[in-house]
Design a protein around this motif. Structure first.
Motif, PDB file in Angstrom:
ATOM      1  N   ASN A  42       0.849  -1.198   0.000  1.00 32.16           N
ATOM      2  CA  ASN A  42       0.000   0.000   0.000  1.00 32.16           C
ATOM      3  C   ASN A  42       0.884   1.248   0.000  1.00 32.16           C
ATOM      4  O   ASN A  42       0.600   2.221  -0.700  1.00 32.16           O
ATOM      5  CB  ASN A  42      -0.921   0.012   1.218  1.00 32.16           C
ATOM      6  CG  ASN A  42      -2.127  -0.887   1.005  1.00 32.16           C
ATOM      7  OD1 ASN A  42      -2.599  -1.046  -0.128  1.00 32.16           O
ATOM      8  ND2 ASN A  42      -2.619  -1.495   2.078  1.00 32.16           N
ATOM      9  N   LEU A  43       1.967   1.175   0.794  1.00 32.28           N
ATOM     10  CA  LEU A  43       2.881   2.310   0.908  1.00 32.28           C
ATOM     11  C   LEU A  43       3.488   2.674  -0.457  1.00 32.28           C
ATOM     12  O   LEU A  43       3.660   3.847  -0.783  1.00 32.28           O
ATOM     13  CB  LEU A  43       4.004   1.957   1.907  1.00 32.28           C
ATOM     14  CG  LEU A  43       5.062   3.015   2.171  1.00 32.28           C
ATOM     15  CD1 LEU A  43       4.476   4.149   3.023  1.00 32.28           C
ATOM     16  CD2 LEU A  43       6.254   2.409   2.902  1.00 32.28           C
ATOM     17  N   VAL A  44       3.812   1.634  -1.256  1.00 34.70           N
ATOM     18  CA  VAL A  44       4.414   1.917  -2.578  1.00 34.70           C
ATOM     19  C   VAL A  44       3.347   2.020  -3.673  1.00 34.70           C
ATOM     20  O   VAL A  44       3.665   2.060  -4.860  1.00 34.70           O
ATOM     21  CB  VAL A  44       5.477   0.853  -2.968  1.00 34.70           C
ATOM     22  CG1 VAL A  44       6.626   0.861  -1.982  1.00 34.70           C
ATOM     23  CG2 VAL A  44       4.870  -0.532  -3.098  1.00 34.70           C
ATOM     24  N   GLY A  45       2.085   2.032  -3.258  1.00 37.94           N
ATOM     25  CA  GLY A  45       0.992   2.257  -4.203  1.00 37.94           C
ATOM     26  C   GLY A  45       0.592   1.046  -5.022  1.00 37.94           C
ATOM     27  O   GLY A  45       0.040   1.165  -6.116  1.00 37.94           O
ATOM     28  N   LEU A  46       0.856  -0.154  -4.500  1.00 36.86           N
ATOM     29  CA  LEU A  46       0.491  -1.360  -5.258  1.00 36.86           C
ATOM     30  C   LEU A  46      -0.465  -2.264  -4.471  1.00 36.86           C
ATOM     31  O   LEU A  46      -0.466  -3.491  -4.648  1.00 36.86           O
ATOM     32  CB  LEU A  46       1.747  -2.151  -5.650  1.00 36.86           C
ATOM     33  CG  LEU A  46       2.627  -1.481  -6.684  1.00 36.86           C
ATOM     34  CD1 LEU A  46       3.954  -2.228  -6.832  1.00 36.86           C
ATOM     35  CD2 LEU A  46       1.925  -1.430  -8.040  1.00 36.86           C
ATOM     36  N   GLY A  47      -1.247  -1.648  -3.617  1.00 37.66           N
ATOM     37  CA  GLY A  47      -2.184  -2.407  -2.782  1.00 37.66           C
ATOM     38  C   GLY A  47      -3.206  -3.181  -3.591  1.00 37.66           C
ATOM     39  O   GLY A  47      -3.782  -4.156  -3.091  1.00 37.66           O
ATOM     40  N   ASP A  48      -3.399  -2.782  -4.823  1.00 39.72           N
ATOM     41  CA  ASP A  48      -4.384  -3.489  -5.661  1.00 39.72           C
ATOM     42  C   ASP A  48      -3.734  -4.507  -6.588  1.00 39.72           C
ATOM     43  O   ASP A  48      -4.366  -5.038  -7.487  1.00 39.72           O
ATOM     44  CB  ASP A  48      -5.162  -2.472  -6.506  1.00 39.72           C
ATOM     45  CG  ASP A  48      -4.244  -1.606  -7.361  1.00 39.72           C
ATOM     46  OD1 ASP A  48      -3.025  -1.582  -7.056  1.00 39.72           O
ATOM     47  OD2 ASP A  48      -4.727  -0.987  -8.320  1.00 39.72           O
ATOM     48  N   ARG A  49      -2.460  -4.786  -6.379  1.00 44.63           N
ATOM     49  CA  ARG A  49      -1.758  -5.730  -7.285  1.00 44.63           C
ATOM     50  C   ARG A  49      -1.174  -6.929  -6.513  1.00 44.63           C
ATOM     51  O   ARG A  49      -0.268  -7.596  -6.997  1.00 44.63           O
ATOM     52  CB  ARG A  49      -0.588  -5.010  -7.984  1.00 44.63           C
ATOM     53  CG  ARG A  49      -0.973  -3.899  -8.929  1.00 44.63           C
ATOM     54  CD  ARG A  49      -1.418  -4.497 -10.274  1.00 44.63           C
ATOM     55  NE  ARG A  49      -1.484  -3.510 -11.313  1.00 44.63           N
ATOM     56  CZ  ARG A  49      -2.508  -2.684 -11.492  1.00 44.63           C
ATOM     57  NH1 ARG A  49      -3.550  -2.733 -10.652  1.00 44.63           N
ATOM     58  NH2 ARG A  49      -2.515  -1.818 -12.481  1.00 44.63           N
TER      59      ARG A  49
END
Lengths: 391, 221
Positions: free
Chosen positions: B127-134
């Motif tokens: 989530n921190l690196v912006g990939l919480g949906d992957r």
């Protein structure tokens, strides 16, 4: 730093199942190698046991009493039979006379072995008279009837109902009617044997109360070694052979077959080991950089070694388990569906012994693990910098 | 507080019969919480310096101190353990484990470190690196920039004190490169991570606290 087996298993499992086709090919080679050990050995064990059983059932007793050395016949068989009848371990017995002769049909003649027996006693002792392929068995009182073994009948162009001339070793010649054709699967027996009732042999050979051999059937054939000295003492005879001694030639034959089966199994195992080793090795070459990264993030050499050895172990566990099951089912199929051996004309089935299971499991799994050792060592020795930069 | 210190650090390789001096006596010091760029021309020893301070390689001579402790002569098992617990690495080529999903790539170092809440922590980092949906995607299903962000999340898995990055934007377009450096800056500012980054780009280097210039295996003053 201890190896975290859970993490190693996690990675091994993921790595193995990433390419399902390769996984199936490798597992299949282990399955076949494992099942091969069980099936080949099970069939050979079955063939040998059936051969022994067939030989014992048709040609020899559990114990065979022979004349003393330098004697041709056992004398006074009447009293010996009476003593045998009193032994509770003895289920049946059958005295036989063996002599030589020449059987002829018109201009064809073949040297033969004359086997004289009491049909009633023989039926209780062996299954010889059940091996008739045509016609009927001789009766104790038949004076003009003989049975001819199958190959001898073929050689002399004889069939049931034909007349054949038999010349005895003492020069007596008599014409007999062929009452039946018999086939045992024993090549020697089938190529030269003429069977006649005991009393007729006594008459023509001018002997009485004698036998060349007495076949003894025991209530438990595995006890033959134990009963042998007891019968020697009771009957006052010196020359007795057990069925194991009589079928020693089968054991020699069996050992040859076992050597062949070991070679076949060994080749299968080596093929499986090579395929496992090569696949793991190629996998390691292809993922050298990933191994470098794995080391960079903090895994030890021992961990890397464990990961790739575990891959071999996973292949081994799955392949051996399925291979054992396939082997077991195949053996059970052959047990239930015996096949006819064209040479010996006997039914051959497979045998499943638990030790086959253990041998197949230990050897297949062991060889699969060994196949993984070298690639695993190579992987553990990958240098981080070279691996990451591909130098 | 000084977290990395090297003293007269040397590294030479044999190239056939010729000795190549990759590092020729490097003395340097990096403070905890610093965001430092290592710059210099190709072959000047930047990556060699990073590999030595990251304990991926051993020096020919000289000393390396991490948190004041001499780690120069640690054996390979101790070095591996130190890397696992106290260091994070980001390489130019994204270097993810292709057979593992995004989530599993980030979980893996925590599993090795026997952390208990690794699944939650992996989600948090992604989530921190912006990939919480992957989370359940394979690396091959991501763009280069996204893969590098997964690598960064993985490098942070065990809360390392030092993050070493070797040209982390070398294979990325400008937009992705700036995103990655902003992420580093955020980690540095919010989590106090010490970051040492090798880069060729003056623009990227300019976004850090300090630039150490290398030339011919030594630090250029």
């Amino acid at each position: 730093m201890s190896v975290d087996l859970r993490s190693a298993f996690f990675y091994s499992r993921k790595d193995i199942f990433k390419n399902i086709k390769i996984f199936i090919i490798i597992t299949l080679s282990i399955i076949l190698a494992t099942a091969n050990i069980i099936v080949i050995n099970g069939l050979i064990d079955g063939m040998i046991e059936d051969l022994v059983d067939n030989t014992v059932e048709s040609s020899v007793g559990h114990l065979n009493i022979y004349p003393d050395n330098n004697e041709r016949f056992i004398e006074g068989i009447g009293i010996k039979e009476q003593r045998l009848a009193t032994l509770k371990e003895v289920e049946a017995y059958s005295p036989r006379i063996s002599a030589t002769g020449v059987l002829s049909n018109k201009e064809l003649s073949v040297s033969s072995t004359i086997l004289a027996l009491d049909p009633d006693k023989e039926r209780k002792t062996t299954k010889l008279l059940e091996k008739l392929v045509r016609g009927a068995a001789v009766n104790p009182n038949d004076k003009n009837a003989i049975l001819v073994s199958s190959r001898l009948a073929e050689d002399l162009k004889l069939d049931v109902g034909d007349e054949a001339t038999l010349a005895f070793e003492n020069g007596i010649i008599k014409v007999y009617n062929v009452k039946g054709i018999i086939r045992t699967g024993n090549l020697d027996f089938d190529s030269s044997t003429v069977i006649m009732p005991m009393d007729e042999a006594y008459r023509q050979l001018a002997i009485d109360n004698m036998a060349s051999i007495i076949l003894v059937k025991l209530s438990d054939k595995s006890m033959s070694e134990i009963y042998k000295p007891m019968i020697m003492q009771n009957l006052d005879v010196n020359n007795i052979r057990t069925w194991e001694e009589e079928t020693e030639f089968v054991s020699n034959f069996a050992n040859s077959w076992r050597s062949i089966s070991s070679i076949i199994s060994g080749v299968g195992l080596i093929a499986a080991a090579i395929s496992v080793g090569i696949v793991i090795y190629i996998n390691i070459i292809h993922k050298k950089r990933q191994i470098g990264i794995m080391k960079a993030i903090g895994t030890s050499n021992a961990f890397i070694f464990t990961v790739f050895l575990m891959e071999a172990a996973i292949f081994g566990v799955i392949g051996v388990f399925i291979g054992d099951s396939v082997g077991y089912l195949a053996i059970k199929y052959f047990e239930a569906n015996p096949f006819l051996d064209a040479i010996s004309q006997t039914w051959i089935s497979a045998r499943f012994e638990p030790q086959l299971f253990y041998i197949a499991t230990i050897f297949s799994f062991g060889v699969t693990i060994l196949a993984g050792v070298y690639p695993a060592i190579k992987a553990s020795r990958v240098e981080i910098i070279k691996a990451i930069w591909g130098t | 507080m000084e977290i990395i210190k090297t003293s007269n650090l040397k590294k030479s390789y044999m190239l056939g019969n010729v000795e190549v001096k990759a590092l020729n006596g490097v003395d340097t010091s990096i403070e905890q919480g610093e965001f430092v760029a290592i710059m210099g021309p190709s072959g000047c020893g930047k990556s060699t310096f990073l590999n030595l301070t990251g304990m991926l390689d051993t020096p020919t001579s000289g000393e390396i101190y991490l948190e004041g402790k001499d780690v120069t002569n640690m054996n390979s098992n101790m070095r591996a353990e130190y890397r696992l617990k106290y260091m994070g690495f980001v390489f130019q080529f994204f270097n993810l484990f292709n057979e593992l999903t995004v989530m599993e790539n980030v979980m893996f170092p925590m599993m090795l470190n026997k952390r208990s809440n690794y699944k939650e922590r992996a989600k948090e980092l992604l989530n921190l690196v912006g990939l919480g949906d992957r989370l359940n995607h394979l690396p091959s299903e991501l763009s280069g920039g996204q893969q590098q962000r997964v690598t960064i999340a993985r490098s942070l898995a065990n809360d390392p004190k030092i993050l070493l990055a070797d040209e982390p934007t070398g294979n990325l377009d400008t937009a992705s490169s700036i995103e990655i450096i902003e992420l580093f800056r955020k980690l540095n500012q919010e989590q106090g991570q010490t970051i040492v980054m090798v880069t060729h780009s003056p623009e990227i280097g300019g976004m850090t606290d300090r630039i150490i210039h290398f030339r011919d295996g030594t630090i250029e003053h």
